[in-house]
Design an enzyme around this catalytic site. Structure first.
Site, PDB file in Angstrom:
ATOM      1  N   SER A   1       0.873  -1.058  -0.013  1.00 31.28           N
ATOM      2  CA  SER A   1      -0.060  -0.075   0.054  1.00 31.28           C
ATOM      3  C   SER A   1       0.902   1.263  -0.020  1.00 31.28           C
ATOM      4  O   SER A   1       0.219   2.313  -0.210  1.00 31.28           O
ATOM      5  CB  SER A   1      -0.900   0.226   1.191  1.00 31.28           C
ATOM      6  OG  SER A   1      -0.120   0.122   2.564  1.00 31.28           O
TER       7      SER A   1
ATOM      8  N   HIS B   1       1.230   3.703   7.249  1.00 30.18           N
ATOM      9  CA  HIS B   1       0.984   4.748   6.062  1.00 30.18           C
ATOM     10  C   HIS B   1       1.356   6.391   6.672  1.00 30.18           C
ATOM     11  O   HIS B   1       1.818   6.581   7.589  1.00 30.18           O
ATOM     12  CB  HIS B   1      -0.603   4.743   6.050  1.00 30.18           C
ATOM     13  CG  HIS B   1      -1.122   3.344   5.371  1.00 30.18           C
ATOM     14  ND1 HIS B   1      -2.613   3.220   5.390  1.00 30.18           N
ATOM     15  CD2 HIS B   1      -0.570   2.620   4.573  1.00 30.18           C
ATOM     16  CE1 HIS B   1      -2.511   2.031   4.475  1.00 30.18           C
ATOM     17  NE2 HIS B   1      -1.420   1.665   4.057  1.00 30.18           N
TER      18      HIS B   1
ATOM     19  N   ASP C   1      -7.813   6.111   5.067  1.00 32.31           N
ATOM     20  CA  ASP C   1      -7.636   4.914   5.655  1.00 32.31           C
ATOM     21  C   ASP C   1      -8.932   4.824   6.557  1.00 32.31           C
ATOM     22  O   ASP C   1      -8.945   3.761   7.541  1.00 32.31           O
ATOM     23  CB  ASP C   1      -6.579   4.928   6.539  1.00 32.31           C
ATOM     24  CG  ASP C   1      -5.299   4.604   5.806  1.00 32.31           C
ATOM     25  OD1 ASP C   1      -5.332   4.243   4.517  1.00 32.31           O
ATOM     26  OD2 ASP C   1      -4.128   4.811   6.520  1.00 32.31           O
TER      27      ASP C   1
END
Lengths: 180, 173
Positions: free
Chosen positions: A57, A96, A123
């Protein structure tokens, strides 16, 4: 006959000493590994100073199998930082990038929103049901350093446990049989 | 003494040590590319809001803005031989009575190559500017360019540069 039993005894004690030395050196290896890990925890302030990237990701920045070094300081979290966070109800932490930060005037509490560089949306779908923001206590650390590929070792070992047992067995055998 | 196992062990240990030293050196040498003075001489950038596409209050009472702006960037000097990519984003930063700092990323871009590190483009906000409340009418907002240099190995480098500010309109559209 005296000299024969004497030499037998000396051989016997030698072997015991040899075994003891092996056990001590094995213990030294295990404890020094533990010391390094705990020392890293103290220095970085993060409960897991090194993490392995498991998903794509954050590509092309981080690929599966890359290693990140984390640091957790008291500095406020700002947009653009790559953080590792835990979500309630999820076992595996996520790495992230922070894209939104709202910091309170009075308490200094922060609301954080994250997004994977390679993901289309933010998210909120990954957070717990109904959770809109991450708070400070969700954050385990921020990524400061990067090392490619090394994490594949742990990925292979967790996904194919037989390789792990083979490796541990081989190392153990080597330690026991080595003469030095 | 000089069995196959020992030789293999020595060669592997030496190879790993050498690799670690090289990785450390690659990351360390990046430090020489850091700007000594202000970062403004290092990255050339400009961003101006050209249009407010939409400015409204959502049903839950939060202000939402969509903008169009011109961006021009020159980040060539950030690239070294240890640079994998530069992640660049434009953030709106402002203060409200409730929040001491609001940072909202509006647009981001990944630069993979030095040859693509200089460009000029007109973009709309990738992520809408949403406030935690309705404090955006007439609000002064700073546009700040952030960049995150991600290395092939080693330390990651972050920096930012304040580009301009603008005032949001007094009325919703």
């Amino acid at each position: 006959m005296g000299w024969l039993s004497d030499s037998l005894d000396s051989i016997r004690t030698l072997q015991i000493r040899h075994v003891l030395t092996q056990i001590v050196s094995l213990g030294m290896i295990v404890t020094s590994a533990l010391i390094i890990w705990k020392g890293l925890m103290c220095v970085t302030g993060s409960e897991s100073p090194v993490v392995v990237v498991l998903s794509g990701s954050m590509e092309p920045g981080f690929k599966r199998g890359d290693i990140l070094f984390l640091h957790m300081s008291k500095d406020p979290i700002r947009a653009g930082e790559i953080v590792v966070f835990n979500v309630d109800g999820r076992e595996i932490p996520i790495v992230h990038r922070v894209i939104k930060v709202h910091e309170r005037q009075d308490t200094g509490e922060v609301d954080i929103l994250t997004k994977g560089d390679n993901n289309f949306g933010d998210d909120r779908l990954l957070y717990a049901h109904g959770q809109l923001w991450l708070q400070r206590h969700h954050i385990m650390g921020r990524a400061v350093g990067f090392l490619p590929y090394v994490g594949w070792v742990t990925i292979i070992m967790t996904e194919k446990p037989i390789i792990k047992y083979l490796l541990i067995g081989a190392l153990g055998l080597l330690v026991i049989t080595s003469k030095e | 003494m000089h069995s196959f196992g020992y030789r293999l062990n020595t060669v592997l240990t030496f190879a790993l040590l050498l690799l670690a030293v090289l990785c450390g050196a690659a990351s360390f040498l990046d430090a020489f590319n850091s700007p000594l003075s202000a970062s403004s001489s290092y990255v050339q950038a400009n961003a101006q809001v050209v249009k407010v596409n939409r400015f409204r209050r959502q049903l839950n009472g939060a202000d939402e803005v969509s903008l169009t702006f011109n961006v021009s960037l020159d980040m060539k000097r950030l690239f070294t031989w240890n640079t994998k990519q530069v992640f660049v984003f434009l953030a709106a930063e402002y203060e409200t009575p409730k929040n001491a700092l609001n940072q909202i990323s509006l647009w981001d871009h990944i630069i993979l190559d030095k040859d693509q590190a200089m460009f000029q483009t007109k973009v709309t906000t990738k992520y809408p500017l949403i406030d935690q409340g309705s404090n955006l009418r007439g609000r002064k907002v700073d546009l700040i360019l952030h960049w995150h240099v991600m290395p092939k190995t080693g330390r990651m480098i972050r920096d930012k540069l304040r580009l301009s500010d603008f005032h949001l309109p007094e009325a919703y559209t």
